[in-house]
Design a protein around this motif. Structure first.
Motif, short mmCIF file in Angstrom:
data_model
loop_
_atom_site.label_atom_id
_atom_site.label_comp_id
_atom_site.label_asym_id
_atom_site.label_seq_id
_atom_site.Cartn_x
_atom_site.Cartn_y
_atom_site.Cartn_z
N TYR A 268 -43.25 70.11 10.53
CA TYR A 268 -44.59 69.99 9.96
C TYR A 268 -44.63 70.59 8.55
CZ TYR A 268 -49.45 70.77 8.88
OH TYR A 268 -50.65 70.79 8.23
N ILE A 269 -43.99 71.74 8.37
CA ILE A 269 -44.02 72.39 7.06
C ILE A 269 -43.26 71.55 6.02
CG2 ILE A 269 -43.26 74.42 5.76
CD1 ILE A 269 -43.98 76.03 8.29
N ARG A 270 -42.11 71.05 6.44
CA ARG A 270 -41.34 70.21 5.51
C ARG A 270 -42.17 68.98 5.08
NH1 ARG A 270 -35.82 69.27 4.43
NH2 ARG A 270 -35.69 67.34 3.28
N HIS A 271 -42.78 68.35 6.07
CA HIS A 271 -43.61 67.18 5.80
C HIS A 271 -44.77 67.54 4.86
CE1 HIS A 271 -45.99 63.53 7.51
NE2 HIS A 271 -45.27 63.19 6.47
N SER A 272 -45.37 68.71 5.08
CA SER A 272 -46.53 69.12 4.29
C SER A 272 -46.15 69.46 2.86
CB SER A 272 -47.21 70.34 4.93
OG SER A 272 -47.69 69.98 6.20
N ASP A 301 -35.77 74.72 3.00
CA ASP A 301 -35.35 75.65 4.06
C ASP A 301 -35.82 77.07 3.75
OD1 ASP A 301 -34.08 73.50 5.13
OD2 ASP A 301 -32.04 74.14 4.60
N ALA A 302 -35.66 77.45 2.47
CA ALA A 302 -36.01 78.81 2.07
C ALA A 302 -37.51 79.04 2.21
CB ALA A 302 -35.56 79.05 0.62
N LEU A 303 -38.32 78.04 1.83
CA LEU A 303 -39.77 78.21 1.96
C LEU A 303 -40.17 78.29 3.44
CD1 LEU A 303 -41.06 75.92 -0.91
CD2 LEU A 303 -41.56 78.35 -0.62
N ILE A 304 -39.52 77.48 4.28
CA ILE A 304 -39.82 77.56 5.71
C ILE A 304 -39.49 78.95 6.24
CG2 ILE A 304 -39.17 76.67 7.99
CD1 ILE A 304 -38.79 73.90 6.60
N ALA A 305 -38.30 79.48 5.85
CA ALA A 305 -37.92 80.83 6.29
C ALA A 305 -38.91 81.87 5.81
CB ALA A 305 -36.51 81.15 5.76
N PHE A 306 -39.41 81.67 4.59
CA PHE A 306 -40.39 82.61 4.02
C PHE A 306 -41.72 82.54 4.81
CE2 PHE A 306 -43.90 83.18 0.93
CZ PHE A 306 -43.74 84.54 0.70
N ILE A 307 -42.16 81.32 5.12
CA ILE A 307 -43.44 81.16 5.83
C ILE A 307 -43.32 81.73 7.26
CG2 ILE A 307 -45.01 79.42 6.80
CD1 ILE A 307 -44.45 77.75 4.22
#
Ligand code: CUA
Length: 311
Positions: A268-272, A301-307
């Motif tokens: 979902y985050i990647r898509h968003s 990937d890095a932003l997902i890990a951060f979120i």
């Protein structure tokens, strides 16, 4: 190279002194003639007021005087025209050895692609004393790229390229504004041009690859959160800005605009990030810029890990 004055920002590019000289020629020319004409008009109104008898007489005509006040202004506007046209041509044609930067305006940020392909948001880093050419476009509506200290301005338009160029003559940080009203975030569509010495600029280019191999994903994500301007719309403390806060979002259900729910997982985050308009959270507007192509897979990937860390 001149510092800021009460009327003007510093002259930080090669064209700035010429543009200012023409501006001041027009400004002081207008001031001089305004005072001259209004001054004489007032004086004559009082000094040569018509008497009752004179009011019956015929009008007054003086050919040499009329030729004079036609010829002098014509010469002056032709000077302004030739001067301005030469300046315009100078601004329109970039030198052949200019370094290319691709700049895209979108609601509401500037995306800058460096000559080495690295993408920055709202931060442009250029070398001193070298011509830089900007190939400009827009992803949505009309924006306008403006650096007052360089005296250059150009519209960014969807579906076509415009160009502008400058050669910075002063190291330092200079403001980028959007000067075409483009909606709610227009006044916040700001950036900076960083002018570095050629040596420091070469170092900068080397440092802007992707994530250093020893840096953990979430730390790189924290850097991207600031440098890609996520910080403008997404808080980390739960407060609501233009977009939903990142606090506690990961792994939880979110309600979308159409009333359906979805789990905020990696997909979902990647898509968003890539297609922000597709699954908008209820209560928010679909105003986020599209980041597809802007961020590498590793960046996402890095932003997902951060979120994930914002619990
Ligand atoms: Cu973009 Cu105003």
């Amino acid at each position: 190279m001149k510092d800021a004055t009460i009327q003007m920002p510093p002259q930080a590019s090669t064209v700035a002194p010429h543009i200012d000289a023409l501006y001041y020629f027009i400004f002081w020319g207008c001031t001089f003639f305004f005072l001259l004409i209004v001054g004489f008009s007032l004086y004559f109104v009082i000094r040569y007021r018509r008497t009752k008898e004179q009011r019956q007489e015929k009008g007054f005509h003086n050919t040499p005087l009329e030729i004079t006040w036609t010829v002098i202004p014509t010469i002056l506007v032709m000077i302004v025209f030739v001067w301005g046209f030469r300046g315009y041509m100078d601004l329109a044609v970039a030198p052949g050895n200019a370094i290319d930067y691709y700049v895209t305006g979108k609601k509401w940020l500037w995306q800058i692609t460096d000559p080495n392909g690295a993408v920055s948001i709202n931060e442009m880093t250029v070398p001193l004393n070298q011509p830089v050419k900007i190939i400009l476009r827009s992803e949505d509506l009309i924006h306008s790229f403006y650096v007052p200290a360089f005296r250059v301005k150009q519209d960014a338009i969807p579906n076509r390229y415009n160009t502008l160029w400058f050669q910075a003559t002063m190291p330092g940080d200079f403001d980028i504004f959007c000067t075409e009203y483009c909606g709610a975030g227009h006044s916040g569509m700001l950036g900076k041009v960083h002018v570095l010495t050629p040596e420091k600029w070469a170092e900068y280019l080397k440092s802007t690859g992707g994530r250093p191999s020893t840096m953990p994903l979430d730390q790189w994500g924290a850097k991207l959160y600031a440098s890609k301007a996520c910080i403008t719309c997404h808080s980390l403390d739960g407060s609501v800005k233009t977009g939903p806060s990142f606090k506690g979002v990961f792994g939880h259900q979110v309600t979308l605009k159409d009333g359906s729910t979805v789990t905020a997982d990696e997909n979902y985050i990647r898509h968003s990030i890539e297609e922000p308009g597709a699954q908008v959270v209820q209560g928010f507007e679909p105003v986020m810029p599209v980041f597809k192509g802007t961020l590498s897979d590793d960046d996402i990937d890095a932003l997902i890990a951060f979120i994930k860390k914002q619990q």
